[in-house]
Structure formats: C-alpha cells, structure tokens
Design an enzyme around this catalytic site. Structure first.
Site, PDB file in Angstrom:
ATOM      1  CB  CYS A   1     -29.195   7.149  10.038  1.00  0.00           C
ATOM      2  SG  CYS A   1     -29.035   5.908   8.596  1.00  0.00           S
ATOM      3  CG  LEU A   2     -33.353   4.453  13.809  1.00  0.00           C
ATOM      4  CD1 LEU A   2     -34.141   3.471  12.780  1.00  0.00           C
ATOM      5  CD2 LEU A   2     -32.693   3.363  14.978  1.00  0.00           C
TER       6      LEU A   2
ATOM      7  CG  MET B   1     -34.817  11.344   7.911  1.00  0.00           C
ATOM      8  SD  MET B   1     -34.276  11.313   6.240  1.00  0.00           S
ATOM      9  CE  MET B   1     -34.888   9.441   5.891  1.00  0.00           C
TER      10      MET B   1
ATOM     11  CE  LYS C   1       7.752  -3.312  41.001  1.00  0.00           C
ATOM     12  NZ  LYS C   1       9.149  -3.153  41.416  1.00  0.00           N
TER      13      LYS C   1
ATOM     14  CB  THR D   1       5.435   1.827  33.231  1.00  0.00           C
ATOM     15  OG1 THR D   1       4.204   2.534  33.040  1.00  0.00           O
ATOM     16  CG2 THR D   1       6.045   2.228  31.838  1.00  0.00           C
TER      17      THR D   1
ATOM     18  CG  HIS E   1     -24.152   8.200   9.435  1.00  0.00           C
ATOM     19  ND1 HIS E   1     -24.813   8.204  10.833  1.00  0.00           N
ATOM     20  CD2 HIS E   1     -24.764   7.137   8.944  1.00  0.00           C
ATOM     21  CE1 HIS E   1     -25.416   6.983  10.734  1.00  0.00           C
ATOM     22  NE2 HIS E   1     -25.481   6.505   9.682  1.00  0.00           N
TER      23      HIS E   1
ATOM     24  CD  GLU F   1     -22.953  10.822  12.507  1.00  0.00           C
ATOM     25  OE1 GLU F   1     -23.589  11.683  11.869  1.00  0.00           O
ATOM     26  OE2 GLU F   1     -23.247   9.608  12.767  1.00  0.00           O
TER      27      GLU F   1
ATOM     28  N   GLY G   1      -6.500   6.097  25.548  1.00  0.00           N
ATOM     29  CA  GLY G   1      -6.520   7.296  24.439  1.00  0.00           C
ATOM     30  C   GLY G   1      -5.303   6.970  23.657  1.00  0.00           C
TER      31      GLY G   1
HETATM   32  N1  GLN Z   1     -31.325   0.520  10.785  1.00  0.00           N
HETATM   33  C1  GLN Z   1     -31.564   1.781   9.651  1.00  0.00           C
HETATM   34  C2  GLN Z   1     -31.258   1.238   8.345  1.00  0.00           C
HETATM   35  O1  GLN Z   1     -30.510   0.032   8.174  1.00  0.00           O
HETATM   36  C3  GLN Z   1     -30.777   3.066   9.974  1.00  0.00           C
HETATM   37  C4  GLN Z   1     -29.291   2.808  10.196  1.00  0.00           C
HETATM   38  C5  GLN Z   1     -28.450   3.973  10.681  1.00  0.00           C
HETATM   39  O2  GLN Z   1     -29.017   4.687  11.534  1.00  0.00           O
HETATM   40  N2  GLN Z   1     -27.133   4.154  10.496  1.00  0.00           N
HETATM   41  O3  GLN Z   1     -31.513   1.953   7.312  1.00  0.00           O
END
Ligand code: GLN
Length: 537
Positions: free
Chosen positions: A382-383, A385, A190, A192, A508, A510, A16
């Site tokens: 992304c994927l 969707m 030790k 460390t 994305h 996130e 971490g």
């Molecule tokens: N593989 C898919 C694409 O390239 C989705 C990419 C992803 O989910 N970041 O469009």
C-alpha cells in the site's frame, strides 16, 4: 441447539484474550464443530478505523471491507471462519443504533435506558452472528478488563443471555493473570480472586479460569484458585507464556484439556481434535533449516501490534519455506536521521508496510531507493508501494518533485493522487476504498509467477491511487504495472524490470495469509530474499 461461550478478561489488559478465544476456536473446529467468533469492544468509536495504531494496534480489514479490531485477525488465522462486519461490535455502534431507534419512535415513548435497551441491542448483535453463521458454537470475546465502567453493559447482557439459553448452552471463560512475585518466590492468586469477585458481583460465575502466567501453576495454586473462585479444579487451566510462537497456544490448551472440559459442559460428545498439521506447522517455525533477516521499515515500529498481520504473514511464509524470519524493525524517521545504509546494511529483504500521514515518508522513500539500487528484494504494501513509485519517479524518471498529493497537495508531479470520488468527502470513517476486490495479474511478470494464476481477490484499505497519466513514463523507464483492477482502470501491482525482486501492491496481502496457506507474494518475497542471502555468502 446453538451454544455460547463468553470470554472475559481479568486483572490486566494484553493477556492475549483474543489468542485464547481463537485457540479455543481451533480446538472446537477440529472436533468437528461449526464455530464462529465475535468481539464486543466497549469503546465509543464506531470502529477502530479512525484510531491511531499507537493506541490500538493494527486495523484488521475483512473481506467485506469492515475495519475491525486486530483480534479478528487472530480468529481468521486460527480457524477457517470467514468473518464479516457483524463479528465486531463496539459501544459506539450499539449507541448509534439505540439512538436511531429512539429518534424513529421505536421505543413507543418509553424512557430509553442501559437496561434493557442497550443490553437488548447487545444481545441482538450476539444472536445475529449466531443465526447468520449457523454455527454450533459461538465464541464471544468481551474486550477490556473486568471492572472497567464501559464493560458493564456487555457483562450484564451476557449474564442475561446465559440465563435465557440455559446452563447447558452457555459457558463463561475468564482469562486472568497469575503473577509470580520474585521477592516472595511464589505465584499470587489474589488478583484473580478479586477479578472473579467483580464478575460474581454482576452475577457471572466463570466455569473456566484460563490462567496466564510465566511460571507453571503448582497443584497448591490450582487448588487455591478453585476454592476461592468457586471453579472446579479441572476448570483451572494453565496458559504459560509461549516460548517460540503464538501458534503453540492451541497445543498447550489441548494438553490442559480445555476443549474436553468445554465439550463436557456443553454436552457435546465429539472425537478428539486432530492437530497433526498444526503441530507440523509449529515444528517448522521452531526448527527452521534457513534463517533470514527482513527489515520492516515503518512509522509505528515501536508498537508491537501495529503491523501484526505482516509479522504473522512473514512467519507463515517462513514456515512454508522452512526458514526462520528474524524481523529487524526499523523506524522510518531514523532512516531520515541516520541514512538507509547504516540501518539496512546486511538485511536479506526489505518490507515497507502501509501507513497514513507524512511523518517518516522521506525515510520510506530512501528505503525504496536503497533496495532498488542495491538490488535487495523489496515488498511494498500500500503506502510502501506508493513511496516506491515516488522514489522511482524522482530518481529514475527524473521528476524531481514527484509526490503523493496526500503529502504535498501542490506537487507538480502528483504520481499518487485522489480519485474524483474521494475528493469532497467530509467523513473520514469508513470512506476509503475498502475490502476485497479483484486484481487482474499481467502475464510474464514476477507477480503472475508468484501467484501462478490470472487473478486474485485482495483486501484493500486506502484512499490514494497511482495516477494513470504517469503509467506510460513509469513503464518506459522500467517500472512495470503487473496487476490492475478487473477492467484495468486502477493500478494494483507494480514491479521493477531490472531488479531481482522488487514489487509493490496497492492492497494488503497480509490479511489473507494463514498458517498452512501463506500468501504467494510473501512466499515469493522470502524466496527472493533467500536467493539474495545465499548469493551474498
Ligand atoms: N495513505 C495511503 C492511502 O490512503 C496508503 C494507505 C495504506 O497504506 N493503507 O492511499
């Protein structure tokens, strides 16, 4: 008078270090300093963009489209800094630059060597971040563990830098591991000692030891570490495993007076860090009023860092709604083997993350169907969707072999396909649609309602797109496009009309969620999941 803090790691990986560097950033920023953070990665890949998430965890995408190490995600979540591609440097980039300069004759016939040419290139990358950010303090984290062969040029470079800027402007923090040995019933110093000996061999004497441990350090252990590692006793800092959340780390380090020590060493007289909002955020995580069970269905589920930003975004949105999110990690391939019902029954919401390659695809498609048919809130990223669109095209529109050309290049109904400009690429690294792009939101949609505004800049990382020729038929059957690129050329968001909350985005979200500023789509998704939960009970 810029100051430099170098963070190294000892004994083992996965300590971490990135969180420690980020948490130190939190404390210094809240003392009023302008800070920046940087990660130097000793591997030879130019960036982690082409690395398997099983190897390296999530690829974190910055606003400028740089595909970076996931520690940059911690830096952005723990502080207010905005990072760019120069904040993550790898050995691959260093050698690429050095060799290019050699080919251009820039070294004037000299023999090109690790010292000084590679180390100079490393130092110039550190300076570049310091100068372009205009920060008071730059925190530079060195990836890997002391003693690794690949790490040596980086350690040599930071040693030289500290010498050049002078003792009051450079500080070495060594994050190390102090294991508790059950059979002996005691903490062992030790490993460390040996790790610090390795650093001293190269000429680096750490000023601070951040000791990761699952047992509190006794005074005796602190004294021993101080004596053998040549670090003043107040420089021995305890960092215990957190009980609830990584966001406790800045609070723990403040209690150990790490920031006070750092400021004293760097001759910075500053007021104490105000962490009141941070504390209340942590409180909300520890004592939520509600609970939610959210399934995350992906293919890298076994690796705890592969979906890091998604788990963090769920935590942020959960804290905002005073709701503890229990993530149920489901392997998409298991859905293929056992069926969606047996693995997803009883969850309050379903999230399908991004991904590449065909493994687990049918499981993701089945997951989208399960959420659609059972009216469970769904967020596809992304994927996630793309698979929801494939499912809808197959099972609602009736295009039974609909697919993405990523998985079936010859499909009769390529509902997801490549743009012309992506078709003839020979280079995989850095060639996707990357970085922050504007998404225009369509009024009277759930997406618009979630954001409460007309557009949003969102980070992208993908190659394939929704095939616009299928837009009319998808809309006709009830899958609405709720966000597009600025001029409407590409689909950015889709949602279902006859469903409480089913939404997919090409980007994305996130990557933009922050502790006290959760992403609106995650908040709306969890709100819908709460409604679904209370309806059920
Ligand atoms: N593989 C898919 C694409 O390239 C989705 C990419 C992803 O989910 N970041 O469009």
């Amino acid at each position: 008078m810029m100051r430099y803090i170098f963070v190294t790691g000892g004994v083992i990986s996965s300590l971490g270090k990135g969180i420690t560097a980020a948490a130190l950033g939190t404390l210094l920023e809240r003392r009023g300093l302008k800070i920046s953070l940087q990660k130097l990665d000793p591997y030879l890949n130019v960036d982690p963009g082409t690395m398997n998430p099983y190897q390296h965890g999530e690829v974190y995408v910055l606003e400028d489209g740089a595909e970076t190490d996931l520690d940059l995600g911690h830096y952005e979540r723990f502080t207010r800094v905005k990072l760019s591609k120069i904040n993550n440097t790898t050995t691959g980039q260093i050698y690429e630059a050095v060799i290019q300069q050699e080919r251009q004759g820039k070294y004037l016939g000299k023999t090109v060597q690790v010292i000084p040419h590679v180390t100079n290139e490393i130092k110039s990358r550190i300076m570049r971040v310091a100068q372009s950010s205009g920060c008071d303090v730059l925190i530079t984290e060195i990836g890997g563990t002391t003693g690794d062969i690949e790490g040596l040029p980086f350690l040599e470079a930071i040693r030289q830098m500290a010498l050049e800027v002078g003792p009051e402007r450079a500080l070495f923090v060594h994050v190390t591991y102090v294991p508790f040995i059950k059979s002996a019933g005691e903490l062992k110093t030790k490993p460390t000692q040996q790790s610090v000996a390795k650093l001293r061999e190269i000429g680096i004497q750490p000023h601070v030891l951040v000791c990761r441990s699952d047992h509190p350090l006794t005074n005796e252990v602190r004294a021993k570490l101080s004596l053998y590692c040549n670090v003043p006793i107040e420089g021995v800092i305890e960092e215990l495993d957190v009980q609830h959340t990584i966001y406790e780390v800045p609070l723990m380090l403040q209690k150990e007076k790490l920031d006070e020590l750092v400021c004293r060493h760097l001759k910075l007289e500053l007021p104490e860090a105000d962490l009141s909002d941070w504390k209340s955020f942590v409180e909300k995580i520890i004592h939520p009023s509600h609970r939610l069970s959210i399934a995350v269905v992906g293919k890298y589920i076994g690796h705890q860092d592969a979906y890091k930003s998604i788990y963090e975004a769920l935590t942020h949105a959960g804290a905002f709604l005073s709701c503890g999110v229990e993530v149920k990690k489901v392997d998409a391939e298991e859905i293929e083997a056992k069926g969606a019902e047996s693995l997803l029954q009883g969850v309050d919401g379903i999230l399908v993350p991004g991904g590449f390659g065909s493994r687990g695809i049918e499981g993701k498609i089945e997951t989208a169907k399960y959420a659609r048919v059972n009216k469970i809130p769904y967020l596809g990223l992304c994927l996630g969707m793309q698979t929801a669109i494939i499912e809808f095209s197959r099972n609602v529109v009736g295009l039974s072999d609909a697919h993405s050309t990523e998985f079936d290049p010859k499909t009769v109904h390529p509902v997801i396909c490549l743009l012309e400009e992506q078709k003839n690429l020979s280079q995989l690294g850095g060639s996707m649609r990357l970085g922050s792009l504007l998404c225009k939101l369509i009024p009277n949609t759930k997406a618009y309602e979630a954001y409460g505004r007309e557009s949003s800049k969102e980070r992208h990382r993908h190659r394939y797109e929704v095939n616009n020729s299928y837009k009319p038929i998808l809309e006709k059957f009830g899958m609405k496009v709720s966000g597009t690129t600025e001029q409407g050329e590409l689909v950015e968001l889709v949602e279902l009309e006859n469903h409480p909350w089913f939404l997919g985005c090409q980007f994305h979200p996130e990557f933009q969620s922050r502790p006290n500023s959760p992403h609106p789509l995650f908040v709306a998704f969890l709100k819908a999941s709460l409604e679904h939960r209370y309806q059920k009970h």
